[in-house]
Enzyme design. Sequence first.
Site, short mmCIF file in Angstrom:
data_model
loop_
_atom_site.label_atom_id
_atom_site.label_comp_id
_atom_site.label_asym_id
_atom_site.label_seq_id
_atom_site.Cartn_x
_atom_site.Cartn_y
_atom_site.Cartn_z
N HIS A 1 107.56 39.01 25.37
CA HIS A 1 107.85 38.01 26.67
C HIS A 1 107.16 38.60 27.36
CE1 HIS A 1 109.87 41.61 27.78
NE2 HIS A 1 109.71 41.18 29.12
N HIS B 1 105.00 37.42 32.95
CA HIS B 1 105.77 37.83 32.34
C HIS B 1 106.64 36.47 32.14
CE1 HIS B 1 110.44 38.74 32.60
NE2 HIS B 1 109.71 40.49 32.06
#
Length: 268
Positions: A166, A181
């Site tokens: 992620h 992110h």
Amino acid sequence: MRWPFYIAIASAGLGGALSAILGVKASALGSAGYLGIPSVNPQVGAGWLGFIICLLATTALAFAASYFWGLKAARSEASSPDAAVLAADGASKTDTVAAAAQDPEIEGEKTELTTHLVGTVVPLAEVKDATFASGALGDGTAVEPTEGKLLAPADGKITVAFPTGHAYGMRTEDGLDLLMHIGMDTVELDGKHFTPKVAKGDTVKRGDILAEFDIPAIKDAGYVLVTPLVITNAKKLTTAVRDAQTPGASVAVGDNLLQVGLKEKTSA
């Protein structure tokens, strides 16, 4: 956290040595540390007072050494992409934070970062996360993806590649530390719906795929997919970071996303 552990061992060892020098002895087996005071023989050596002095000296030494180690560690990690990822994962959500006005002029050598996603540009100040929106993690922008592929915005080396897929960090050839992110709070998915394509230490070229992710599945799970791109060491290395696209603009692979002015490098 091994160094605080080493500090505790060394402090306890020095405290024990001091108690031996003072002739402190126990009259019975008992607890160690402050709970062990009743087991000390007050009639031998320095007695209770000597034992208490050893305890206080050990506590003061361990506290001081750990404190100064912590200051040093904090300074060295302040601009680390790893630290930025952890801060982002632990940040609470908040309302939009207004962006500061920016001077259109960029001083110093100029470089550009291309899109890290195909999608729609979202100003960093409008990201629904206080840490990103406030600029605490660095200057940059964000994109709401329409394709589930995270791309390298410059040539460089991967410095962070979380197993969950992620979040990624990379250092460009200009020395910029970038943090990407994917979505907000997506660390909670524990890697589900993410497919990493790179590992820490890999060298990448602009436009290379860093990860793939399933947009519908992640949204169905209740997560926002607006994905920030920030320069975590912007204050140290840049004179300015400017958006190359207007809010709401659609961006494709290879489009310029950020214009960056680099500070002049000085010799050590």
